[in-house]
Design a protein around this motif. Structure first.
Motif, mmCIF file in Angstrom:
data_model
loop_
_atom_site.group_PDB
_atom_site.id
_atom_site.type_symbol
_atom_site.label_atom_id
_atom_site.label_comp_id
_atom_site.label_asym_id
_atom_site.label_seq_id
_atom_site.Cartn_x
_atom_site.Cartn_y
_atom_site.Cartn_z
ATOM 1 N N PRO A 21 -42.554 51.609 29.000
ATOM 2 C CA PRO A 21 -41.434 51.793 28.082
ATOM 3 C C PRO A 21 -40.814 53.181 28.257
ATOM 4 O O PRO A 21 -41.435 54.095 28.805
ATOM 5 C CB PRO A 21 -42.083 51.658 26.703
ATOM 6 N N GLY A 22 -39.577 53.318 27.810
ATOM 7 C CA GLY A 22 -38.918 54.619 27.843
ATOM 8 C C GLY A 22 -37.425 54.499 28.040
ATOM 9 O O GLY A 22 -36.869 53.397 28.116
ATOM 10 N N ASN A 23 -36.794 55.652 28.090
ATOM 11 C CA ASN A 23 -35.359 55.741 28.362
ATOM 12 C C ASN A 23 -35.175 56.268 29.775
ATOM 13 O O ASN A 23 -35.765 57.279 30.139
ATOM 14 C CB ASN A 23 -34.657 56.670 27.368
ATOM 15 N N PHE A 24 -34.341 55.582 30.533
ATOM 16 C CA PHE A 24 -34.101 55.938 31.922
ATOM 17 C C PHE A 24 -32.603 55.968 32.171
ATOM 18 O O PHE A 24 -31.864 55.143 31.641
ATOM 19 C CB PHE A 24 -34.772 54.914 32.854
ATOM 20 N N GLN A 25 -32.177 56.918 32.967
ATOM 21 C CA GLN A 25 -30.756 57.071 33.289
ATOM 22 C C GLN A 25 -30.466 56.483 34.657
ATOM 23 O O GLN A 25 -31.332 56.458 35.520
ATOM 24 C CB GLN A 25 -30.373 58.560 33.306
ATOM 25 N N TRP A 26 -29.234 56.030 34.838
ATOM 26 C CA TRP A 26 -28.748 55.723 36.170
ATOM 27 C C TRP A 26 -27.400 56.385 36.317
ATOM 28 O O TRP A 26 -26.768 56.763 35.335
ATOM 29 C CB TRP A 26 -28.708 54.224 36.460
ATOM 30 N N ALA A 27 -26.964 56.560 37.555
ATOM 31 C CA ALA A 27 -25.703 57.263 37.803
ATOM 32 C C ALA A 27 -25.093 56.765 39.105
ATOM 33 O O ALA A 27 -25.758 56.115 39.920
ATOM 34 C CB ALA A 27 -25.943 58.772 37.894
ATOM 35 N N CYS A 28 -23.837 57.118 39.288
ATOM 36 C CA CYS A 28 -23.178 56.836 40.559
ATOM 37 C C CYS A 28 -23.717 57.814 41.604
ATOM 38 O O CYS A 28 -24.462 58.735 41.278
ATOM 39 C CB CYS A 28 -21.663 56.973 40.425
ATOM 40 N N GLY A 29 -23.326 57.622 42.836
ATOM 41 C CA GLY A 29 -23.814 58.472 43.910
ATOM 42 C C GLY A 29 -23.456 59.933 43.751
ATOM 43 O O GLY A 29 -24.152 60.808 44.250
ATOM 44 N N MET A 30 -22.358 60.234 43.045
ATOM 45 C CA MET A 30 -21.931 61.620 42.844
ATOM 46 C C MET A 30 -22.362 62.172 41.485
ATOM 47 O O MET A 30 -21.980 63.273 41.108
ATOM 48 C CB MET A 30 -20.410 61.720 42.983
ATOM 49 N N ASP A 31 -23.118 61.378 40.720
ATOM 50 C CA ASP A 31 -23.629 61.776 39.400
ATOM 51 C C ASP A 31 -22.507 62.091 38.413
ATOM 52 O O ASP A 31 -22.647 62.966 37.565
ATOM 53 C CB ASP A 31 -24.587 62.960 39.542
ATOM 54 N N MET A 32 -21.400 61.374 38.514
ATOM 55 C CA MET A 32 -20.278 61.576 37.589
ATOM 56 C C MET A 32 -20.233 60.505 36.501
ATOM 57 O O MET A 32 -19.811 60.772 35.387
ATOM 58 C CB MET A 32 -18.960 61.586 38.362
ATOM 59 N N PHE A 33 -20.640 59.287 36.825
ATOM 60 C CA PHE A 33 -20.661 58.180 35.861
ATOM 61 C C PHE A 33 -22.118 57.812 35.621
ATOM 62 O O PHE A 33 -22.923 57.764 36.555
ATOM 63 C CB PHE A 33 -19.879 56.974 36.403
ATOM 64 N N HIS A 34 -22.447 57.540 34.337
ATOM 65 C CA HIS A 34 -23.837 57.340 33.968
ATOM 66 C C HIS A 34 -24.019 56.092 33.129
ATOM 67 O O HIS A 34 -23.086 55.591 32.504
ATOM 68 C CB HIS A 34 -24.353 58.542 33.175
ATOM 69 N N GLY A 35 -25.261 55.644 33.107
ATOM 70 C CA GLY A 35 -25.678 54.558 32.232
ATOM 71 C C GLY A 35 -27.066 54.869 31.726
ATOM 72 O O GLY A 35 -27.760 55.752 32.237
ATOM 73 N N ASN A 36 -27.477 54.141 30.695
ATOM 74 C CA ASN A 36 -28.782 54.358 30.086
ATOM 75 C C ASN A 36 -29.526 53.032 30.007
ATOM 76 O O ASN A 36 -28.962 52.035 29.567
ATOM 77 C CB ASN A 36 -28.603 54.955 28.690
ATOM 78 N N LEU A 37 -30.770 53.053 30.409
ATOM 79 C CA LEU A 37 -31.634 51.875 30.377
ATOM 80 C C LEU A 37 -32.811 52.174 29.461
ATOM 81 O O LEU A 37 -33.523 53.155 29.659
ATOM 82 C CB LEU A 37 -32.128 51.590 31.806
ATOM 83 N N THR A 38 -32.979 51.342 28.436
ATOM 84 C CA THR A 38 -34.095 51.506 27.504
ATOM 85 C C THR A 38 -35.021 50.313 27.655
ATOM 86 O O THR A 38 -34.583 49.169 27.581
ATOM 87 C CB THR A 38 -33.584 51.579 26.046
ATOM 88 N N ILE A 39 -36.290 50.598 27.840
ATOM 89 C CA ILE A 39 -37.307 49.555 27.934
ATOM 90 C C ILE A 39 -38.218 49.726 26.723
ATOM 91 O O ILE A 39 -38.808 50.785 26.526
ATOM 92 C CB ILE A 39 -38.126 49.650 29.239
ATOM 93 N N LYS A 40 -38.277 48.675 25.899
ATOM 94 C CA LYS A 40 -39.156 48.746 24.714
ATOM 95 C C LYS A 40 -39.802 47.423 24.429
ATOM 96 O O LYS A 40 -39.392 46.401 24.887
ATOM 97 C CB LYS A 40 -38.397 49.245 23.502
#
Length: 123
Positions: free
Chosen positions: A104-123
């Motif tokens: 479980p936890g919070n994990f980030q993802w991003a585009c190749g240039m780290d300009m656009f982001h998303g958040n993934l939560t596993i619980k």
């Protein structure tokens, strides 16, 4: 008068740029629906990620399906650093990424240039 007009326009442009990069924006959150023994989410890549926030259930195998519409080279990869994933996203093709949901936890993802982001939560 011209100097005042240039000053006002410049300040408006600076304000817009600050709002665009640092201002609050509405982020969509989606909880994965279970389909049998897996959970799946479709993510559209077009000027960012939609949805940006994803919630997965721990212990159930998960797949994220990315479809990139945007021509920007910034969005041609998606990077999940915590999972060691750096996946190319060809335009107009579905790219499936399998996510390890054992922890479980919070994990980030991003585009190749780290300009656009998303958040993934596993619980």
């Amino acid at each position: 008068m011209l100097k005042l007009t240039v000053l006002i326009v410049g300040l408006l442009i600076i304000g817009f740029i600050l709002w665009w990069f640092f201002g609050p924006h509405h982020a969509t959150t989606v909880t994965a629906a279970n389909q049998g023994q897996t959970q799946n989410i479709d993510i559209e890549v077009n000027g960012g990620y939609s949805p940006e926030n994803i919630v997965l259930k721990q212990g159930i195998p998960a797949t994220l399906s990315f479809v990139r519409q945007d021509a920007s080279s910034c969005l041609d990869h998606v990077v999940f650093a915590d999972f060691g994933i750096n996946q190319e996203l060809p335009r107009h093709q579905k790219e499936v990424i399998h996510i390890d949901t054992s922890k479980p936890g919070n994990f980030q993802w991003a585009c190749g240039m780290d300009m656009f982001h998303g958040n993934l939560t596993i619980k």
